[in-house]
Each structure stands twice: as C-alpha cells, then as structure tokens.
Scaffold this active site. Structure first.
Site, PDB file in Angstrom:
ATOM      1  N   GLU A   1      -1.595  21.478 -46.072  1.00  0.00           N
ATOM      2  CA  GLU A   1      -2.042  20.360 -46.897  1.00  0.00           C
ATOM      3  C   GLU A   1      -2.196  20.801 -48.356  1.00  0.00           C
ATOM      4  O   GLU A   1      -2.578  21.928 -48.646  1.00  0.00           O
ATOM      5  CB  GLU A   1      -3.383  19.861 -46.371  1.00  0.00           C
ATOM      6  CG  GLU A   1      -3.982  18.700 -47.155  1.00  0.00           C
ATOM      7  CD  GLU A   1      -5.385  18.333 -46.723  1.00  0.00           C
ATOM      8  OE1 GLU A   1      -5.778  17.176 -46.934  1.00  0.00           O
ATOM      9  OE2 GLU A   1      -6.103  19.209 -46.178  1.00  0.00           O
TER      10      GLU A   1
ATOM     11  N   LYS B   1      -2.698  10.473 -44.726  1.00  0.00           N
ATOM     12  CA  LYS B   1      -3.949  10.954 -44.149  1.00  0.00           C
ATOM     13  C   LYS B   1      -4.866   9.761 -43.890  1.00  0.00           C
ATOM     14  O   LYS B   1      -5.038   8.891 -44.747  1.00  0.00           O
ATOM     15  CB  LYS B   1      -4.607  11.948 -45.104  1.00  0.00           C
ATOM     16  CG  LYS B   1      -5.811  12.680 -44.536  1.00  0.00           C
ATOM     17  CD  LYS B   1      -6.292  13.742 -45.522  1.00  0.00           C
ATOM     18  CE  LYS B   1      -7.462  14.537 -44.991  1.00  0.00           C
ATOM     19  NZ  LYS B   1      -7.908  15.581 -45.957  1.00  0.00           N
TER      20      LYS B   1
ATOM     21  N   CYS C   1      -5.764  17.828 -41.577  1.00  0.00           N
ATOM     22  CA  CYS C   1      -7.064  18.436 -41.836  1.00  0.00           C
ATOM     23  C   CYS C   1      -8.220  17.615 -41.242  1.00  0.00           C
ATOM     24  O   CYS C   1      -8.465  17.664 -40.045  1.00  0.00           O
ATOM     25  CB  CYS C   1      -7.227  18.646 -43.345  1.00  0.00           C
ATOM     26  SG  CYS C   1      -8.488  19.854 -43.809  1.00  0.00           S
TER      27      CYS C   1
END
Length: 286
Positions: free
Chosen positions: A44, A120, A154
C-alpha cells in the site's frame, strides 16, 4: 491448482524523478520473474514515493498531486505485466474520481493487458482527516486463470465481515497490501491476517512498506514485513506461516500456493470453520 506468489518489502526512499520510481519497480518485477512467479504483490501507498519529487518551489509534492501520476503509473505496470507474463498487484495508488474525490486504490494488472481496481473500503483517521480521502463503496472478487482472488488493503483486513464477503464470493486468496508506521499498526494487520485465514480457510498474502520518506508528511516512518499466511491445519505449517521476510529489509519473498489443500481442510480438516458457520444464529453473506 498450484501457482507461485511473491511479495515485495518495498523500500521507500526519496527520489527526484518518475524514472527512478519506475526503475525500482522494474527491478522487483524482474527479480520475481527469475523465480517463475505468477502473482507479485507490492505494498500500500508505494506511490507516495513520488511525492518526494520536488515541485517548482523546491518542496515535496502534496497528496493532491499524486493522481497526476496515474497515467504514468498505469502505463508502467501494464507494460511490466505484459513483458513478464505476470499478474501484478501494484500496491495502491491514490486516484481522483470523476467527482473530484481522492481514493486509495489497489490495482491488478494482468499479462493480457487487463487492469482492474479495488478501492480501499475502510479508511484510517489519517486518510480521512489529513488526506481527505473517500472510501470505496463495493467489493469485487476477480477471476484469474489461477482462481478467484480479492484485494483488501491494510485496515480492510481488520474487519471480518468484508473478508467473509470475499470468501462467500469465491475468493481463495486475499492479497493485502499494507502500510504501517510502527509495530502496533503492523501487528494489528498481521494478527488480523492470521484470524481471517483461520475463519475463512483462505490464503492471505500480505506485505508492507519499509524505509523512510524524509520529505513526505506521514510517510517518514515505516514498519513492514511480507508474509504468506495459511489456515492452521495439518497440511500447512503449524504457525500458519508459509514464509515471511526479515522485518524492515528491502527484499522479496516467494511461496507456492496449492488451492486443493484449502478444499481438503474445508471438507475434512481438523476444524471446518467455513462449513460450520452458524447461520441460524448470525447473518452470513453467502
């Protein structure tokens, strides 16, 4: 189905041009190709390295400038995927939507020239308050010649529901690019990767940024490690770690995934967590 995956512990360091970024990315892809890799994962926010390029005022660029590199970024990785015949999850890159919003977006580049994205879904306070980003509003599972995969970035992996959705849609491998600045953040992501692998009997491939961008706000510290994580059952390593890198080192890890082992443990493992869901007591996305 068997295939080989690699993950890059990408070392962030200040640069002065896009060409420097491209050369570093190409180095890792060439390295992975020497091992016969089919899927390569970058971390990321790897493209925040581009913000260290100085603007006309001599200062580092701001987050609002990162989408200006989108065309060059897409061209670079699309070309590398075709050249090396590899699927590349090129970490995440910040893009600007048609409505002018910033989105932290994971990219999957295929050797056939395809390009697919997953924004995300869950954003950290820094992404919202400091970088004014907007969350993605849907989950995609991607068909590949090696089965179905998902890309969850993440913080996403810390939410069991979204990973359960990915598995319910058929994903056997979750690629989790991450970026954490200290051990607390790193272990939050890492422990959740293990939990999601056990809960859903899937492989999780994860990696993070290492190094430091001295010129870029919120990217001056990075704590990262790549790992290939498995369910905890007899066909797999006892700790659920197929391989892992050395923390905070510039390096690449490689592992072979066997999807038939996932089917074996789902059907007749020591525990069968996917099969034994109590959908009479709680909702389920499948």
């Amino acid at each position: 189905m068997k295939f080989r995956v690699s993950a890059v512990q990408y070392e962030l360091a200040d640069i002065d041009s896009f060409d420097e970024f491209a050369a570093q990315a190409a180095h890792y892809v060439r390295n992975a190709s020497e091992y016969g890799t089919q899927f390569l994962l970058f971390p990321e926010f790897m493209t925040t390295q581009l913000l260290s390029i100085r603007g006309e005022d001599g200062k580092a660029l701001g987050i609002q400038s990162l989408p200006d590199f989108t065309e060059a970024y897409e061209g670079l990785f699309a070309g590398l995927a075709r050249e090396y015949g590899m699927h590349i999850i090129a970490g995440t890159h910040v893009v600007r939507t048609a409505e002018g919003k910033l989105r932290n977006t994971a990219y999957l580049f295929g050797p056939d020239g395809s390009m697919r994205t997953q924004a995300k879904i869950h954003l950290t306070p820094t992404e919202v308050e400091e970088w004014n980003m907007s969350a993605g509003d849907g989950l995609e599972v991607f068909d590949t010649p090696y089965g179905k995969i998902a890309m969850l970035t993440c913080y996403d992996i810390e939410f069991p529901e979204i990973v359960r959705m990915a598995r319910a849609k058929g994903a056997d491998v979750i690629f989790c690019p991450s970026c954490t600045d200290d051990r607390h953040g790193f272990y939050r992501v890492r422990y959740c990767c293990h939990a999601r692998a056990v809960e859903n009997q899937v492989y999780i491939v994860t990696t993070g940024t290492v190094g430091s961008l001295r010129r870029v706000d919120f990217m001056r510290a990075n704590y990262g490690q790549a790992a290939v994580i498995t369910p905890n059952d007899i066909p797999f390593p006892p700790k659920g770690i197929m391989c892992e890198g050395t923390e905070n080192r510039d390096m690449l890890i490689v592992a072979d995934l066997d999807l038939s082992l996932l089917e074996d443990v789902r059907r007749s493992g020591s525990v069968t967590t996917w099969r034994d869901r109590r959908t009479d007591l709680y909702g389920d996305w499948s």
